[in-house]
Every structure is written in C-alpha cells, then in structure tokens.
Design an enzyme around this catalytic site. Structure first.
Site, PDB file in Angstrom:
ATOM      1  N   ARG A 185       0.823  -1.206   0.000  1.00  0.00           N
ATOM      2  CA  ARG A 185       0.000   0.000   0.000  1.00  0.00           C
ATOM      3  C   ARG A 185       0.862   1.262   0.000  1.00  0.00           C
ATOM      4  NH1 ARG A 185      -2.087   0.664   4.391  1.00  0.00           N
ATOM      5  NH2 ARG A 185      -1.431  -1.261   5.412  1.00  0.00           N
ATOM      6  N   LYS A 330      -8.470  -2.250   1.540  1.00  0.00           N
ATOM      7  CA  LYS A 330      -8.189  -1.443   2.719  1.00  0.00           C
ATOM      8  C   LYS A 330      -8.858  -0.059   2.603  1.00  0.00           C
ATOM      9  CE  LYS A 330      -6.429  -3.878   5.957  1.00  0.00           C
ATOM     10  NZ  LYS A 330      -5.410  -4.806   5.878  1.00  0.00           N
ATOM     11  N   HIS A 349      -9.732  -3.925  13.019  1.00  0.00           N
ATOM     12  CA  HIS A 349      -8.712  -4.563  12.173  1.00  0.00           C
ATOM     13  C   HIS A 349      -8.257  -5.823  12.900  1.00  0.00           C
ATOM     14  CE1 HIS A 349      -4.548  -4.350  10.043  1.00  0.00           C
ATOM     15  NE2 HIS A 349      -5.408  -5.068   9.354  1.00  0.00           N
ATOM     16  N   SER A 367       0.064  -5.429  10.206  1.00  0.00           N
ATOM     17  CA  SER A 367       0.422  -6.320   9.105  1.00  0.00           C
ATOM     18  C   SER A 367       1.582  -7.241   9.494  1.00  0.00           C
ATOM     19  CB  SER A 367       0.807  -5.469   7.898  1.00  0.00           C
ATOM     20  OG  SER A 367       0.976  -6.281   6.787  1.00  0.00           O
ATOM     21  N   LYS A 371      -2.603 -12.232  12.222  1.00  0.00           N
ATOM     22  CA  LYS A 371      -4.071 -12.275  12.208  1.00  0.00           C
ATOM     23  C   LYS A 371      -4.576 -13.398  11.314  1.00  0.00           C
ATOM     24  CE  LYS A 371      -4.539  -8.092  10.637  1.00  0.00           C
ATOM     25  NZ  LYS A 371      -3.117  -7.751  10.557  1.00  0.00           N
ATOM     26  N   THR A 372      -4.082 -13.415  10.071  1.00  0.00           N
ATOM     27  CA  THR A 372      -4.574 -14.404   9.111  1.00  0.00           C
ATOM     28  C   THR A 372      -4.128 -15.812   9.526  1.00  0.00           C
ATOM     29  OG1 THR A 372      -4.515 -12.766   7.349  1.00  0.00           O
ATOM     30  CG2 THR A 372      -4.551 -15.074   6.667  1.00  0.00           C
ATOM     31  N   ASP A 386      -9.365 -10.495   8.746  1.00  0.00           N
ATOM     32  CA  ASP A 386      -8.780  -9.152   8.733  1.00  0.00           C
ATOM     33  C   ASP A 386      -9.675  -7.982   9.147  1.00  0.00           C
ATOM     34  OD1 ASP A 386      -6.295  -7.748   8.095  1.00  0.00           O
ATOM     35  OD2 ASP A 386      -7.386  -6.849   6.447  1.00  0.00           O
ATOM     36  N   ARG A 451       1.317 -12.464  -1.851  1.00  0.00           N
ATOM     37  CA  ARG A 451      -0.008 -12.612  -1.242  1.00  0.00           C
ATOM     38  C   ARG A 451      -0.892 -13.576  -2.002  1.00  0.00           C
ATOM     39  NH1 ARG A 451      -1.764  -9.527   3.437  1.00  0.00           N
ATOM     40  NH2 ARG A 451      -0.177  -7.929   3.711  1.00  0.00           N
TER      41      ARG A 451
HETATM   42  N1  LIG Z   1       5.008 -17.433  15.962  1.00  0.00           N
HETATM   43  C1  LIG Z   1       4.357 -16.997  14.910  1.00  0.00           C
HETATM   44  N2  LIG Z   1       3.076 -16.581  15.011  1.00  0.00           N
HETATM   45  C2  LIG Z   1       2.414 -16.101  13.950  1.00  0.00           C
HETATM   46  N3  LIG Z   1       2.934 -16.019  12.709  1.00  0.00           N
HETATM   47  C3  LIG Z   1       4.191 -16.426  12.531  1.00  0.00           C
HETATM   48  C4  LIG Z   1       4.956 -16.933  13.611  1.00  0.00           C
HETATM   49  N4  LIG Z   1       6.179 -17.265  13.149  1.00  0.00           N
HETATM   50  C5  LIG Z   1       6.178 -16.983  11.843  1.00  0.00           C
HETATM   51  N5  LIG Z   1       4.985 -16.493  11.436  1.00  0.00           N
HETATM   52  C6  LIG Z   1       4.677 -16.023  10.058  1.00  0.00           C
HETATM   53  O1  LIG Z   1       4.368 -14.643  10.124  1.00  0.00           O
HETATM   54  C7  LIG Z   1       3.413 -14.284   9.136  1.00  0.00           C
HETATM   55  C8  LIG Z   1       2.187 -13.665   9.760  1.00  0.00           C
HETATM   56  O2  LIG Z   1       1.458 -13.085   8.703  1.00  0.00           O
HETATM   57  P1  LIG Z   1      -0.117 -12.954   8.630  1.00  0.00           P
HETATM   58  O3  LIG Z   1      -0.773 -14.006   9.444  1.00  0.00           O
HETATM   59  O4  LIG Z   1      -0.475 -12.858   7.205  1.00  0.00           O
HETATM   60  O5  LIG Z   1      -0.259 -11.532   9.326  1.00  0.00           O
HETATM   61  P2  LIG Z   1      -1.443 -10.510   9.266  1.00  0.00           P
HETATM   62  O6  LIG Z   1      -2.637 -11.232   8.811  1.00  0.00           O
HETATM   63  O7  LIG Z   1      -1.570 -10.012  10.661  1.00  0.00           O
HETATM   64  O8  LIG Z   1      -0.983  -9.445   8.323  1.00  0.00           O
HETATM   65  C9  LIG Z   1       3.061 -15.555   8.412  1.00  0.00           C
HETATM   66  O9  LIG Z   1       3.831 -15.604   7.255  1.00  0.00           O
HETATM   67  C10 LIG Z   1       3.471 -16.645   9.420  1.00  0.00           C
HETATM   68  O10 LIG Z   1       3.803 -17.845   8.792  1.00  0.00           O
HETATM   69  C1  LIG Z   2      -3.591  -6.219   3.116  1.00  0.00           C
HETATM   70  C2  LIG Z   2      -3.100  -5.701   4.162  1.00  0.00           C
HETATM   71  O1  LIG Z   2      -3.355  -6.258   5.392  1.00  0.00           O
HETATM   72  P1  LIG Z   2      -2.550  -7.297   6.328  1.00  0.00           P
HETATM   73  O2  LIG Z   2      -1.106  -7.126   6.029  1.00  0.00           O
HETATM   74  O3  LIG Z   2      -2.909  -6.869   7.698  1.00  0.00           O
HETATM   75  O4  LIG Z   2      -3.045  -8.668   6.043  1.00  0.00           O
HETATM   76  C3  LIG Z   2      -2.353  -4.458   4.042  1.00  0.00           C
HETATM   77  O5  LIG Z   2      -2.109  -3.852   5.072  1.00  0.00           O
HETATM   78  O6  LIG Z   2      -2.016  -4.064   2.900  1.00  0.00           O
HETATM   79 CA   LIG Z   3      -4.612  -6.200   7.655  1.00  0.00          CA
HETATM   80 MN   LIG Z   4      -3.829 -10.702   7.099  1.00  0.00          MN
END
Ligand SMILES: Nc1ncnc2c1ncn2[C@@H]1O[C@H](COP(=O)(O)OP(=O)(O)O)[C@@H](O)[C@H]1O
Ligand SMILES: C=C(OP(=O)(O)O)C(=O)O
Ligand SMILES: [Ca+2]
Ligand SMILES: [Mn+2]
Length: 667
Positions: A185, A330, A349, A367, A371-372, A386, A451
């Site tokens: 972004r 977003k 969020h 980010s 979360k995911t 999200d 992604r």
């Molecule tokens: N202990 C941990 N807990 C959560 N995620 C972890 C951990 N160690 C590594 N990761 C990695 O960190 C990243 C977390 O990203 P994601 O879940 O997409 O974050 P968000 O959704 O908050 O943006 C993933 O690639 C995941 O595999």
């Molecule tokens: C898609 C997004 O969200 P997140 O990294 O929290 O998954 C972003 O912030 O661009």
């Molecule tokens: Ca997000």
């Molecule tokens: Mn996410």
C-alpha cells in the site's frame, strides 16, 4: 479448407477413392441427398447441431441459468460468445453508464456488455440521460466502452491470461499475477476530502492517516480516472457487498481496468447471488481504479504519481498510479471505519474465529503479526481474517475472502492456507518454475509481500455466514523484533486499552541494506492507516463492549525471543498456536501468574506444550544486561508514542482514562 469455397456445407470422404491415394473430398449442401452407401459415417444416427466452426464454439458454452431470463432487445447489446453475466442487461448498463459519466462533458458513456472481441455487433445502447447537448459531443462520447460485469473466476482467468502480461496458471490452479511497480500500500498517497462535514467529524492532523484534499482536486482525479477507464476498450465492473450483518450490509461497485483486480475483489468482497445481483440497484459506494494510470502532479495536493482518494460525501474512491490490489480492500475498510461507528458499530482490524462451543476470539495486530495465520485454525471456525464489525448482536466479517501473506508458506505449518491456493485464488507477485509452474514461496525476487487472495469458503472450517456471538477473548498480537515482550500475557481492561491505543509492532528494516535493526511501529487501534475518527473513539467503544461482555484481553508476541532480531529467533508458530489453544480452552485463564517489571504484564508460569523457559523473556536472553537495555529502550518508545494521547479522555469514564494512562511501562 483450401479449394473449397463452400463453407456451410458438410464434408465427407469419398469411399471410391483409390486405396493409396488421398480420398477425394466432396462437399454437398444439406448432405441428405447423398446415398448412404457412398458416404462413410462413423455414426450415421447422430447429427451435429452446428453448421459452422463458430456455431460449434458457441455450443461449448452453455448459457448460465439466471434467476430471471435475460432480456434481449431494448437497445442493449447482449454478448454472444464472450463473457456473460446472469443479470438483466439494461438496468445494469444504465447504472454503469451513470457511474462512468464524465462530470464536465457529455453524460454517461455508451456501454456494451461483454468482451469487445466477441460482441462485435454494435447496436444502440442507452445513455443516462439520453439528452446530451450536441455541443458536448466529443470523440469519447461516440465510442463504446465494453463492460465486463461480475465475470466468473473462469472468465476472469481467460481475460487475465489473454490480455495481462504476467498472468499465469500455477501448478495448483491459482492465477499468478503481477501488481506492477507497487507491491504494497501507499499510505503517504492516501487523501481524504475535507469538506464542511468531514472537517469536524474526522481525525485530522498529527498522527492521522487522513491527509486532506479539497473537493475540487478530488473531482480532477475522479475525472482523470473516469476518462482513462472510458478510453479503454473494456472495463471490469464488480457489484458486491461488504459486511455479513444483513442489517448493515453495504453495496459496493468496483470499476477497474484489470481482470486481476476484478478477480481480487470477487474473492475479497461478499459475492451476491444471481438473484441479489438482479436486484442490486444503486451502489452505496463506488471505486474507480485506474491502476497504472498516474495522477497529474500539477493537481493540488499530489506529491507523487500515486493517489488514493476517498470522498465520503460523494461515496467514492479513486485510485491512480498503483495496481496493488490491497489498496481497494483497505480503502473500503477505511470507509467502514466511518460508516459503522455512526451506527454504534465498532469496526476492527482483526481476525476472528469461533470454537465448537461458540466462543469467539478476536486477533488484533498490524500487518504481518499473525491475524490471518492464527485465525485460520483447523480446530475452529473461521469467521474472517482481517476486517470485522462488533455490533450490539455480535461480530460479523466485513469481507468474503482472505488475503494471506505467503512468504515462506509451508504445507506443514499452514495446511489450510496452502490448500486454499487453488483454482480461483489470486497469487500476487510470487515466483514459480517456468515449466512446472510450481510456486517457490521462499523466493522474494519480486517482493517480500507476496499474497494470496481467496474466497473464505476455500478454508474448510469457515463459518458461513461469517457472523458470530460476542467475543470472549481479545488477543492483541505484536511481532516484537526487539524480543523483550513475553510470548503471552494476560491484560486487565486498562492494559488492553493502553496496548490497543498504542498498536505496537516492530518490523525488521530493509533487508537489502546492512542495517537490520528492528524498527518499532505504533499504529493506533492496530490500524491507524484505516481509521477515520480519533483513536479514542474506537477505544471507548471497545472498552465498553469488552466490559459489557466480560471479555479477557491478551497480549501475544509472535516475534522474537532470546534476543532481538539477529541474535534471538522468532517464536515458533507451533508454540504460538499452543498459547492460543490455551487461551481458547480457558485453561490459561486459570494458570498462575507473575508480573514482569517495567511493563507490569501478567505472565503465566506454564502453558501446555510450550517450554517454560521462554515464557519469561529475560530467561531466554543470555545477555541479561542487553535484555534490560533493550526493554528500557522499548519502554521509552512506548512512552513517547503515548504522549499524544495523554490529553484525551476515553469515553465517559474518567476513572478508566486514568487507569489507561497508568497502564503503560513504569520506569
Ligand atoms: N510465531 C508466529 N506466530 C504467527 N505467525 C508467525 C509466527 N512465526 C512466523 N509467522 C509467520 O508470520 C506471518 C504472519 O502473517 P499474517 O498471518 O499474514 O499476518 P497478518 O494477517 O496479521 O498481516 C506468516 O507468514 C506466518 O507464517
Ligand atoms: C492487506 C493488508 O493487510 P494485512 O497485512 O494486515 O493482512 C495491508 O495492510 O495491505
Ligand atoms: Ca490487515
Ligand atoms: Mn492478514
């Protein structure tokens, strides 16, 4: 068929041809006149239903079964063999024409449904309104814009592969795409129109993500985007919903130049049924995504060629100079952060899931904090990864899909996300083998922010509709690259609010330069880039809801342990999952706790499946002096960041405000 001028006859091989010679080709009109003994038929019983190759191809595609029959005529051109859509033609086209209307010249453009390469037969198409003054007629008003409305994933794949360089099918069936120059972004290029209403309603100034622009500049950018889109042979239009709470559902229209963007939003927003689409009506909010087409730097407020502009009064968003698809989802999230609080609904969020017994957990975090990853849990129902709403009745997902980071994605650690990367899924900026099309998830050549966007039902345990009761646990995720926050701590309400308003995480700075120092990020409400009102407004709502529901707050560090980035290591995902399991099951609530110094966090002495040494961060560090120094450094950063909030009251409760101010680090 060289030498054979007859195109609508049938071919047959003459049985009279000499044994070693090529059979003589005879052609006859109607075919029935030949005596059967002269003609070799594999199967004389079955007659074909086509006379030409075109007809054969038209048979390949069966007409969709719309809820109401497609209306032919009425001045609307129906696509013949191109992408089709199960919605009444005329009203949709009129509505799209109105959306694409120039504000200064002729009114709505002439629009046609279907792919320009297949809907060649041009007829008269409705305009809105039809009476444009003759003086306003320009070349652009004479051309047709083809509308590809709510295409299916299969149709969008074909469009992408045919026309968008960098689109490929991967070995698991996903659509690999490139987002171009921008792979993330552009928050510095986000602008929000400041008018009489928003001047007083929104959060402006220091720390706010809402960088102002005036109405006039917005209209300049809107016109630029609309002109660009109208200049194309075709535009993609998605009509979809946001928010699974039926009473607070928002109708959105996304007009874009790329099949990739259309498929992304198809996956990320809630998909209407054919019947809902038929009765869609006027959208509540419209995005004009001009993608790679830049803004004009001579336009007031523009500081780069990228501009992402929100106009709440007009209920419109314009995107110029970026093709990063996350900008759309977003951007809409920002709009929800304005609309929902007006209805006393908290927009958050966070990821969200629910156990078999109906216990709901929220996962807040910036980010990359998890979360995911953590809301996608094989033992629980996924409500969303999200963006959510928390209303009087419970939680609802805003979206209809998930957007997972896939750097270093592994089948073993994240099987549900791995398996969701199949036909229909958009895979952004990944690298794959040119022959096998197998994706190498460790490859960061294009970007680290690779992604996958997939419909939520691609996760086997997704809960459809994506709604649930009030949350029981509110988990705040921080990826602490300093390695000093405990892997888990239990928070009281004031601490929860303190950390919610702080919105801390620490990412590791640029991988290419030698400097690999962690950099602290504070983003209010774990989403300062998306909020519209002052953070304390959302904080007050969260406090009130958590209090009313007796929800428990937790702080979970998904980042480093045993040292900062470089010397320590990232906490194993398997351990974090055990911690989260213990929160869900309620067992962690009953553990024995001790308080940490400085941050005053309650940390459990034991968590099943997690080595006890890592629960108190100091134990995991070899160099205790370095630990203390780093802890103090982080505490200082927290204190500095919170200074801007010390003059604000959080809700009506003066006592809670005081407690929140006291809930930060003590040193
Ligand atoms: N202990 C941990 N807990 C959560 N995620 C972890 C951990 N160690 C590594 N990761 C990695 O960190 C990243 C977390 O990203 P994601 O879940 O997409 O974050 P968000 O959704 O908050 O943006 C993933 O690639 C995941 O595999
Ligand atoms: C898609 C997004 O969200 P997140 O990294 O929290 O998954 C972003 O912030 O661009
Ligand atoms: Ca997000
Ligand atoms: Mn996410």
């Amino acid at each position: 068929m060289a030498g054979n001028g007859n195109t609508d006859g049938e071919f047959s091989f003459s049985a009279a041809a000499a044994r070693d010679a090529l059979p003589r080709i005879t052609t006859e009109k109607g075919a029935k006149s030949t005596t059967s003994s002269d003609v070799c038929h594999d199967d004389t019983a079955s007659r074909v239903n086509f006379q030409t190759i075109d007809q054969l191809h038209s048979l390949q595609k069966k007409r969709s079964a719309p809820t109401t029959p497609l209306k032919e005529g009425g001045g609307v051109v129906m696509g013949t063999s191109g992408p089709t859509t199960p919605v009444s033609g005329e009203s949709m086209l009129q509505s799209v024409s109105a959306s694409l209307a120039s504000l200064t010249r002729e009114t709505g453009p002439k629009v046609i449904r279907g792919d320009p390469t297949s809907a060649a037969k041009v007829a008269h198409v409705p305009q809105t309104p039809t009476s444009a003054p003759a003086a306003d007629v320009s070349d652009s008003s004479l051309k047709f814009t083809h509308v590809l409305h709510n295409l299916s994933p299969a149709e969008l794949y074909e469009q992408a592969i045919k026309y968008e360089k960098g689109s490929f099918v991967t070995s698991t069936g996903a659509l690999a795409t490139l987002s171009g120059a921008k792979t993330g972004r552009s928050p510095k290029d986000k602008r929000v129109v400041k008018d009489e209403t928003t001047a007083s309603e929104l959060w402006w100034g220091k720390g706010s993500p809402n960088i102002e622009m005036d109405e006039q500049s917005f209209l300049v950018n809107r016109e630029r985007a609309v002109d660009y889109l109208n200049s194309l042979d075709k535009v993609f239009v998605n009509d979809q919903y946001l928010n699974w709470d039926p009473e607070n559902r928002i109708k959105v229209r996304i007009v874009s130049a790329r099949a990739y963007h259309s498929l992304f939003m198809h996956n990320m927003c809630i998909r209407p049924t054919a019947e809902e689409l038929e009765n869609f009506g006027t959208p509540d909010f419209t995005i004009y995504n001009a993608g790679k087409f830049p803004c004009n730097r001579f336009t007031h407020y523009m500081t780069s060629s990228t501009s992402v502009d929100i106009n709440l009064g007009r209920r419109e968003m314009v995107i110029l100079g970026t093709q990063y698809a996350g900008e759309m989802k977003k951007g809409l999230f920002g709009v929800m952060h304005y609309l929902m609080p007006k209805r006393k609904i908290l927009s958050i969020h966070s990821g969200c899931n629910m156990g078999k017994d109906g216990d709901v957990a929220l996962f807040f975090g910036l980010s990359g904090t998890g979360k995911t990853t953590l809301s996608t849990d094989h033992n629980r129902y996924l409500i969303g990864d999200d963006e959510h709403c928390w209303s009087e009745t419970g939680v609802s997902n805003i979206e209809g899909g998930c957007y997972a980071k896939c750097i270093d994605l592994s089948r073993e650690k994240e099987p549900d996300i791995w398996n969701a990367i199949k036909f229909g899924t958009v895979l952004e900026n990944v690298v794959f083998d040119e022959h096998t099309r197998e994706v190498d998830y460790t490859d960061k050549s294009v970007t680290e922010n690779t992604r996958a966007a997939y419909p939520i039902e691609y996760i086997p345990n997704s809960k459809i509709p994506c709604v649930g009761p009030h949350p029981k646990n509110v988990i705040l995720l921080a990826c602490d690259a300093f390695g000093v926050l405990p892997p888990v701590s239990k928070l009281d309400l004031a601490q929860t609010m303190y950390h919610f308003i702080s919105g801390y995480t620490a990412l590791v700075a640029g991988t290419e330069e030698g400097v690999k120092e962690p950099r602290a990020t504070f983003s209010a409400c774990f989403g300062a880039a998306f909020i519209m009102l002052h953070p304390t407004k959302y904080a007050a709502m969260l406090a009130e809801k958590m209090q009313a529901q007796g929800a428990t707050g937790w702080l979970v560090n998904t980042g480093w342990s045993g040292g900062s980035y470089g010397s320590g290591s990232r906490i194993k995902l398997a351990y974090t999952r055990k911690i989260i399991d213990a929160i869900h099951s309620g067992s962690l609530l009953n553990a024995t706790y001790q308080k940490t110094e400085i941050f005053g966090l309650e940390i459990p002495n034991e968590v099943e499946g997690v080595p006890s040494e890592i629960l108190e961060p100091m134990n995991a560090w070899e160099d205790k002096v370095a630990y203390k120094d780093t802890l103090l450094k982080l505490a200082g950063l927290f204190r500095n960041n919170f200074e801007t909030f010390t003059s604000h009251k959080i809700g009506e409760d003066g006592k809670l405000t005081e407690e929140i101010l006291a809930a930060g680090p003590n040193f």
